[in-house]
Enzyme design. Sequence first.
Site, PDB file in Angstrom:
ATOM      1  N   GLU A   1       0.906  -1.328  -0.019  1.00  0.00           N
ATOM      2  CA  GLU A   1      -0.131  -0.027   0.057  1.00  0.00           C
ATOM      3  C   GLU A   1       0.855   1.308  -0.117  1.00  0.00           C
ATOM      4  O   GLU A   1       0.294   2.160  -0.622  1.00  0.00           O
ATOM      5  CB  GLU A   1      -0.965   0.118   1.116  1.00  0.00           C
ATOM      6  CG  GLU A   1      -1.985  -1.062   1.026  1.00  0.00           C
ATOM      7  CD  GLU A   1      -1.896  -2.359   1.532  1.00  0.00           C
ATOM      8  OE1 GLU A   1      -0.612  -2.915   1.935  1.00  0.00           O
ATOM      9  OE2 GLU A   1      -2.792  -3.174   1.551  1.00  0.00           O
TER      10      GLU A   1
ATOM     11  N   HIS B   1     -11.563  -4.549   8.964  1.00  0.00           N
ATOM     12  CA  HIS B   1     -12.173  -4.242   7.771  1.00  0.00           C
ATOM     13  C   HIS B   1     -13.311  -3.421   7.822  1.00  0.00           C
ATOM     14  O   HIS B   1     -14.079  -3.484   6.746  1.00  0.00           O
ATOM     15  CB  HIS B   1     -12.354  -5.390   7.164  1.00  0.00           C
ATOM     16  CG  HIS B   1     -11.448  -6.198   6.386  1.00  0.00           C
ATOM     17  ND1 HIS B   1     -10.643  -7.131   7.263  1.00  0.00           N
ATOM     18  CD2 HIS B   1     -10.933  -6.668   5.085  1.00  0.00           C
ATOM     19  CE1 HIS B   1      -9.654  -7.565   6.544  1.00  0.00           C
ATOM     20  NE2 HIS B   1      -9.872  -7.161   5.181  1.00  0.00           N
TER      21      HIS B   1
END
Lengths: 327, 316
Positions: free
Chosen positions: A61, A130
């Site tokens: 990322e 999440h």
Amino acid sequence: MSTVITYREAIRQALRETMERDERVFLMGEDVGRYGGSFAVSMGLLEQFGSERIIDTPLSESAFTGAGIGAALNGMRPIVEIMTVNFSLLALDQIMNNAATLLHMSGGQFNVPLVIRMATGGGKQLAAQHSHSLEGWFAHIPGLKVLTPATVQDAYEMVGLALADPDPVLIFENSLLYNSKGSLDTTSIPLAIGKAKVHREGKDLSILTYGISVFKALEAAEMLASEGIEAEVIDLRSLRPLDDEAIMATVRKTHRVMIVDEGWKSGSISAEIMARINEQAFFELDAPMGRVCSAEVPFPYAKHLEDAALPQPDKIVAMARKLMEES
Amino acid sequence: MDLTLAENFYRQMLLIRRFEEKCVEMYSKEKIRGFLHLTIGEEAVGVGVMHALTPEDAILATYREHGQALARGIHPNRIMAEMYGKVEGCSRGRGGSMHLFDAATRFYGGSAIVAGALPVAVGMALADKMMKRKRVTVCFFGDGAVAEGEFHESLNLAALWHLPILFVCENNRYAMGTAIEFSHSETNLAKKASCYRIESHQVDGMDVEAVAEAAQNAAESIRAGKGPVFLECLTYRFRAHSMFDAELYRSKSEVEEWKKKDPLLLLYQRYPSIDIDKYESEAAYIINEAVNFADNGTWEPIEDLTRFVYTQEAAQ
């Protein structure tokens, strides 16, 4: 001329159209190509544009977000997709220390026309890594713009608006909205970044919200209407910049305010909005402001617990009744 | 190598050294504040690498970047003014010593997050590749950066995507005060880079000619489309990490030992006909001008504080 499509399809259509229009635009992120996007947003784009413009990245990322910054500095118009907001924390260094600062730190020499899209929000039993709504954190950072499309129309328009912006723009897509349907008019003039939108007019109280909570607020407003309470529902659309003008206008109209936000309360965007109302429209208030936010817990897996952690229409209704009871 | 080139290297390295010595003086006079990281001892790396570049190439550096900025050709006046925090500085006084930027020479800063510039450099090289431009992006960083995740993510991407990027590791053996043997399981950093299938070399970073030659070869290879190159320049910082460093972590004798390999001394020994006095007086003149320029510079009006947060406001 409008068509009814899903939120997912609206983003895909916007990506397709912007990539057809401008060869500098490309999409990069985890599983955006061969897999079709972890939420299937980019399905079919690899076939149309090829692997040079729909770039599957390794699970890095920080590096691919930073690469988006570099490509933006060097003449491209990259769109970086980060799978979920929780993963964006791995790229926070690049977003905060580079994307948000380079223009200012360089004395105006280097702007970063980067778009970062990511999924946000809870409600799918994905537990505590999440499910969070951290868009309010990003709204803390000068140099960034933070967009939160709720409707199909906004999901479509905000891609183009973000790409046209010379500075870094983050788009937060609530993952429960991808399947939602709405009408899309591709010929209308997009509402600018930083402008809120009144979704339902009302005279008794204002509900300020964004993202998926717009629909929860509208559902609550229906229930309240049957009790004779007319709620005004404002979709903020952008958390940075905030549309102070629209916020204060509705405060002056209804004099009672509630904020609905999937983020936590402490140190949050809802707290920021309340602070601004205090600063700019305190004497317009007839009652203390209220908030319906997520419970201050890492999101739980079990459905009943997760439902209890999230803002829900019945909680909004209860808060509205409370605000109306204040003299 | 001919004498003219050697003289040019000497001249640049001497200017960097004297410029930084003047910075220390100005720091003690409180004209310069914040962090001040000196490159003294490491001048050969920046000078040698810049020699291999064209004006179209891009540079990303670290917070120890005065040498690279001077070698790249940012005017000493604008660098000194930046150190002072003046509006005439190369970042309008918003960056300071650690954040020198210059669009004209494609100098994309001074980054003060260790390894933070590597992903950005990868993206710049990606853009060049996508636009089919024959440019090189050079990213400088230290041995400390090699321990960061962003280093490994970036090298993987650069190799995977076959990007036109030159990674220059200035291995000065210390990540601030932590010696390399306390930071790295494998202290041969070129070896680490080669794991990513990147052409990697160790170079004597005290020898400007060796650095220039390695950088020249690397740049040619990159321009020929052969993908990224990694250079580990073995060097040493003669001064403290910053102005707040008591240097408790290394011995004076170690520093003295490395000073025998001083890049200026080394070059002079090889080319004893270099006219040192000429370059000393030239450097003194340039630096004096820079100090005058910075002293006479102006402070940005406070009303402009929030300019450059967004492009729209910057234009106003």
